[in-house]
Design a protein around this motif. Structure first.
Motif, PDB file in Angstrom:
ATOM      1  N   GLU A 167       0.828  -1.202   0.000  1.00 20.00           N
ATOM      2  CA  GLU A 167       0.000   0.000   0.000  1.00 20.00           C
ATOM      3  C   GLU A 167       0.867   1.258   0.000  1.00 20.00           C
ATOM      4  OE1 GLU A 167      -3.142   2.296   2.980  1.00 20.00           O
ATOM      5  OE2 GLU A 167      -2.734   0.163   3.270  1.00 20.00           O
ATOM      6  N   LEU A 168       1.902   1.268   0.819  1.00 20.30           N
ATOM      7  CA  LEU A 168       2.793   2.426   0.885  1.00 20.30           C
ATOM      8  C   LEU A 168       3.616   2.568  -0.387  1.00 20.30           C
ATOM      9  CD1 LEU A 168       4.045   2.063   4.565  1.00 20.30           C
ATOM     10  CD2 LEU A 168       2.531   3.840   3.683  1.00 20.30           C
ATOM     11  N   GLU A 169       4.038   1.449  -0.960  1.00 19.25           N
ATOM     12  CA  GLU A 169       4.840   1.490  -2.174  1.00 19.25           C
ATOM     13  C   GLU A 169       4.068   2.116  -3.342  1.00 19.25           C
ATOM     14  OE1 GLU A 169       8.366  -0.423  -3.042  1.00 19.25           O
ATOM     15  OE2 GLU A 169       8.212   0.954  -1.357  1.00 19.25           O
ATOM     16  N   GLY A 170       2.818   1.722  -3.506  1.00 20.16           N
ATOM     17  CA  GLY A 170       2.016   2.265  -4.588  1.00 20.16           C
ATOM     18  C   GLY A 170       2.455   1.817  -5.970  1.00 20.16           C
ATOM     19  N   LEU A 171       3.173   0.703  -6.054  1.00 18.78           N
ATOM     20  CA  LEU A 171       3.663   0.171  -7.323  1.00 18.78           C
ATOM     21  C   LEU A 171       3.011  -1.180  -7.602  1.00 18.78           C
ATOM     22  CD1 LEU A 171       7.478   0.916  -6.843  1.00 18.78           C
ATOM     23  CD2 LEU A 171       5.862   2.226  -8.245  1.00 18.78           C
ATOM     24  N   THR A 172       3.031  -1.579  -8.874  1.00 17.58           N
ATOM     25  CA  THR A 172       2.468  -2.865  -9.269  1.00 17.58           C
ATOM     26  C   THR A 172       3.525  -3.948  -9.092  1.00 17.58           C
ATOM     27  OG1 THR A 172       1.099  -1.748 -10.909  1.00 17.58           O
ATOM     28  CG2 THR A 172       1.339  -4.133 -11.120  1.00 17.58           C
ATOM     29  N   TYR A 173       3.305  -4.841  -8.133  1.00 21.84           N
ATOM     30  CA  TYR A 173       4.248  -5.911  -7.870  1.00 21.84           C
ATOM     31  C   TYR A 173       3.625  -7.267  -8.190  1.00 21.84           C
ATOM     32  CZ  TYR A 173       7.499  -2.885  -5.271  1.00 21.84           C
ATOM     33  OH  TYR A 173       8.417  -1.923  -4.910  1.00 21.84           O
ATOM     34  N   LYS A 228       5.052  16.247   3.764  1.00 23.04           N
ATOM     35  CA  LYS A 228       4.119  15.118   3.656  1.00 23.04           C
ATOM     36  C   LYS A 228       4.775  13.913   2.993  1.00 23.04           C
ATOM     37  CE  LYS A 228      -0.466  13.854   1.927  1.00 23.04           C
ATOM     38  NZ  LYS A 228      -1.682  14.334   1.215  1.00 23.04           N
ATOM     39  N   ALA A 229       5.440  14.149   1.853  1.00 23.04           N
ATOM     40  CA  ALA A 229       6.077  13.041   1.141  1.00 23.04           C
ATOM     41  C   ALA A 229       7.245  12.478   1.944  1.00 23.04           C
ATOM     42  CB  ALA A 229       6.546  13.493  -0.238  1.00 23.04           C
ATOM     43  N   LYS A 230       7.975  13.353   2.612  1.00 27.80           N
ATOM     44  CA  LYS A 230       9.074  12.887   3.458  1.00 27.80           C
ATOM     45  C   LYS A 230       8.567  11.912   4.518  1.00 27.80           C
ATOM     46  CE  LYS A 230       9.887  14.169   7.266  1.00 27.80           C
ATOM     47  NZ  LYS A 230      10.022  14.832   8.576  1.00 27.80           N
ATOM     48  N   THR A 231       7.500  12.287   5.197  1.00 28.34           N
ATOM     49  CA  THR A 231       6.928  11.435   6.234  1.00 28.34           C
ATOM     50  C   THR A 231       6.450  10.110   5.660  1.00 28.34           C
ATOM     51  OG1 THR A 231       6.247  13.383   7.495  1.00 28.34           O
ATOM     52  CG2 THR A 231       5.147  11.299   8.017  1.00 28.34           C
ATOM     53  N   HIS A 232       5.830  10.173   4.482  1.00 34.28           N
ATOM     54  CA  HIS A 232       5.345   8.953   3.829  1.00 34.28           C
ATOM     55  C   HIS A 232       6.492   7.989   3.546  1.00 34.28           C
ATOM     56  CE1 HIS A 232       3.122   6.391   0.955  1.00 34.28           C
ATOM     57  NE2 HIS A 232       4.250   6.404   0.274  1.00 34.28           N
ATOM     58  N   PHE A 233       7.573   8.499   2.971  1.00 36.05           N
ATOM     59  CA  PHE A 233       8.654   7.602   2.573  1.00 36.05           C
ATOM     60  C   PHE A 233       9.415   7.051   3.774  1.00 36.05           C
ATOM     61  CE2 PHE A 233       8.380   9.773  -1.681  1.00 36.05           C
ATOM     62  CZ  PHE A 233       8.020   8.633  -2.378  1.00 36.05           C
ATOM     63  N   ILE A 234       9.514   7.798   4.846  1.00 34.48           N
ATOM     64  CA  ILE A 234      10.147   7.255   6.046  1.00 34.48           C
ATOM     65  C   ILE A 234       9.322   6.095   6.599  1.00 34.48           C
ATOM     66  CG2 ILE A 234      10.714   7.744   8.459  1.00 34.48           C
ATOM     67  CD1 ILE A 234      11.653  10.504   7.587  1.00 34.48           C
ATOM     68  N   ASN A 236       7.330   4.279   4.773  1.00 31.06           N
ATOM     69  CA  ASN A 236       7.498   3.246   3.747  1.00 31.06           C
ATOM     70  C   ASN A 236       8.742   2.414   4.046  1.00 31.06           C
ATOM     71  OD1 ASN A 236       7.416   3.432   0.067  1.00 31.06           O
ATOM     72  ND2 ASN A 236       7.547   1.688   1.414  1.00 31.06           N
ATOM     73  N   TRP A 237       9.821   3.087   4.428  1.00 31.89           N
ATOM     74  CA  TRP A 237      11.075   2.366   4.713  1.00 31.89           C
ATOM     75  C   TRP A 237      10.973   1.556   5.998  1.00 31.89           C
ATOM     76  CZ3 TRP A 237      12.577   3.988   0.160  1.00 31.89           C
ATOM     77  CH2 TRP A 237      13.756   3.451  -0.371  1.00 31.89           C
ATOM     78  N   ARG A 238      10.242   2.079   6.988  1.00 32.47           N
ATOM     79  CA  ARG A 238      10.033   1.292   8.201  1.00 32.47           C
ATOM     80  C   ARG A 238       9.305  -0.003   7.855  1.00 32.47           C
ATOM     81  NH1 ARG A 238       6.621  -0.515  11.544  1.00 32.47           N
ATOM     82  NH2 ARG A 238       4.874   0.334  10.339  1.00 32.47           N
ATOM     83  N   ALA A 239       8.282   0.104   7.011  1.00 35.74           N
ATOM     84  CA  ALA A 239       7.533  -1.078   6.586  1.00 35.74           C
ATOM     85  C   ALA A 239       8.420  -2.036   5.793  1.00 35.74           C
ATOM     86  CB  ALA A 239       6.316  -0.663   5.754  1.00 35.74           C
ATOM     87  N   LEU A 240       9.345  -1.485   5.002  1.00 29.73           N
ATOM     88  CA  LEU A 240      10.296  -2.312   4.256  1.00 29.73           C
ATOM     89  C   LEU A 240      11.156  -3.129   5.207  1.00 29.73           C
ATOM     90  CD1 LEU A 240      11.979  -3.118   1.699  1.00 29.73           C
ATOM     91  CD2 LEU A 240      13.249  -0.981   2.029  1.00 29.73           C
ATOM     92  N   THR A 241      11.661  -2.500   6.267  1.00 32.06           N
ATOM     93  CA  THR A 241      12.496  -3.248   7.210  1.00 32.06           C
ATOM     94  C   THR A 241      11.703  -4.359   7.892  1.00 32.06           C
ATOM     95  OG1 THR A 241      12.075  -1.760   9.102  1.00 32.06           O
ATOM     96  CG2 THR A 241      13.917  -1.193   7.641  1.00 32.06           C
ATOM     97  N   VAL A 242      10.421  -4.149   8.099  1.00 31.70           N
ATOM     98  CA  VAL A 242       9.588  -5.163   8.755  1.00 31.70           C
ATOM     99  C   VAL A 242       9.456  -6.402   7.874  1.00 31.70           C
ATOM    100  CG1 VAL A 242       7.251  -5.703   9.561  1.00 31.70           C
ATOM    101  CG2 VAL A 242       8.314  -3.527  10.196  1.00 31.70           C
ATOM    102  N   VAL A 243       9.144  -6.219   6.580  1.00 33.89           N
ATOM    103  CA  VAL A 243       8.934  -7.389   5.718  1.00 33.89           C
ATOM    104  C   VAL A 243      10.247  -8.078   5.366  1.00 33.89           C
ATOM    105  CG1 VAL A 243       6.718  -6.609   4.805  1.00 33.89           C
ATOM    106  CG2 VAL A 243       8.829  -5.953   3.618  1.00 33.89           C
ATOM    107  N   LEU A 244      11.360  -7.359   5.468  1.00 31.15           N
ATOM    108  CA  LEU A 244      12.663  -8.017   5.348  1.00 31.15           C
ATOM    109  C   LEU A 244      12.953  -8.849   6.596  1.00 31.15           C
ATOM    110  CD1 LEU A 244      14.718  -5.086   3.791  1.00 31.15           C
ATOM    111  CD2 LEU A 244      14.428  -7.337   2.731  1.00 31.15           C
ATOM    112  N   ASP A 245      12.689  -8.256   7.739  1.00 34.29           N
ATOM    113  CA  ASP A 245      12.991  -8.954   8.993  1.00 34.29           C
ATOM    114  C   ASP A 245      12.116 -10.192   9.193  1.00 34.29           C
ATOM    115  OD1 ASP A 245      14.909  -7.065   9.542  1.00 34.29           O
ATOM    116  OD2 ASP A 245      13.706  -5.952  11.001  1.00 34.29           O
ATOM    117  N   ASN A 246      10.847 -10.126   8.747  1.00 31.09           N
ATOM    118  CA  ASN A 246       9.979 -11.296   8.956  1.00 31.09           C
ATOM    119  C   ASN A 246      10.050 -12.314   7.817  1.00 31.09           C
ATOM    120  OD1 ASN A 246       8.231 -10.485   6.857  1.00 31.09           O
ATOM    121  ND2 ASN A 246       6.742  -9.536   8.244  1.00 31.09           N
TER     122      ASN A 246
END
Length: 260
Positions: A167-173, A228-234, A236-246
């Protein structure tokens, strides 16, 4: 989702953020060093390398400048093609690298054209992997080599953390497992297939990126993107670390040969 819906997903804000984090010309982690690891041990001098999903041109510039390759970059987003051309011209490598826009589907190259096919974390967007790798096999010369990195998933159904990351990425995966990539490559006729999971390495790097975004890079991000975009991407990166860690996100590298 039809692959044509991928058009122009990488907007100005996202491109600016990714280049700030990953380096000029790069839309995925590791910069030139990641390219070096993908092509480690290969002799590319004066060989034709087709970079599929060539993005902003950074990988192609590394391949031409450091390895003496001749590079054709293929990219489905027209806006990225023009950015790549600008980077290539600035590097004075227009005589060794060309970038082409193409529509998703058959690759715009003849049979047995390429010595190598290269990819860096862009094939995650391709839905029909079998059709894609059939095309890669077709354009490679006999004895040619496919070498790439991509973002894979685990063999478990997506959880809430992965859904939130998407959802945060907003890209087609369109993710698949590394094991399924290997099976598809075998079905397409490739041999000498090597699969390497590098998730643990990127776990460390992504955490370092997240820390930098909350520290020394935060003001730059605010200036470039706005609050706003800065907060979003930070986030986004927190969520990235979560799915890497799990273990839900599994960055990987792989290599395969087309038989002689």
């Amino acid at each position: 989702m039809d692959q044509h819906e991928l058009a122009e997903e990488y907007d100005d804000a996202l491109v600016a953020l990714l280049e700030l984090i990953w380096g000029e010309g790069f839309l995925s982690p590791g910069g030139p060093d990641a390219v070096r690891k993908i092509v480690k041990g290969l002799e590319l001098s004066d060989k034709l390398v087709v970079d599929i999903g060539s993005g902003l041109g950074g990988p192609g510039i590394t391949l031409a400048k450091e390895y003496g390759a001749r590079v054709i970059g293929l990219e489905v987003e027209q806006g990225l093609v023009q950015r790549a051309v600008d980077h290539i011209e600035s590097a004075d490598l227009s005589n060794r690298i060309s970038c082409r826009h193409y529509e998703p589907g058959p690759l715009p190259l003849p049979d047995n054209a390429a010595d190598f096919v290269f990819g860096k974390d862009s094939w995650i967007h391709i839905e029909d992997k079998k059709a894609f790798f059939d095309e890669v096999f077709r354009i490679l010369k006999p004895g040619g080599i496919l070498t790439a990195g991509d973002w894979m998933c685990s063999d478990k159904p997506y959880g809430q953390d992965m859904a939130y990351f998407f959802e945060l990425e907003g890209l087609t995966y369109h993710m698949d497992t590394l094991e399924n990539y290997g099976q598809i490559l075998r079905e397409c006729g490739f041999i000498d297939i090597v699969l390497e999971d590098i998730a643990q390495t990127y776990q460390v790097q992504a955490q370092q990126e997240y820390t930098a975004m909350r520290g020394p890079l935060e003001n730059q991000m605010r200036e470039i993107l706005g609050e706003k975009a800065k907060t979003h991407f930070i986030e986004n990166w927190r969520a990235l670390t979560v799915v890497l860690d799990n273990g839900e996100l599994r960055p990987s590298r792989f290599r395969a040969h087309k038989p002689e």
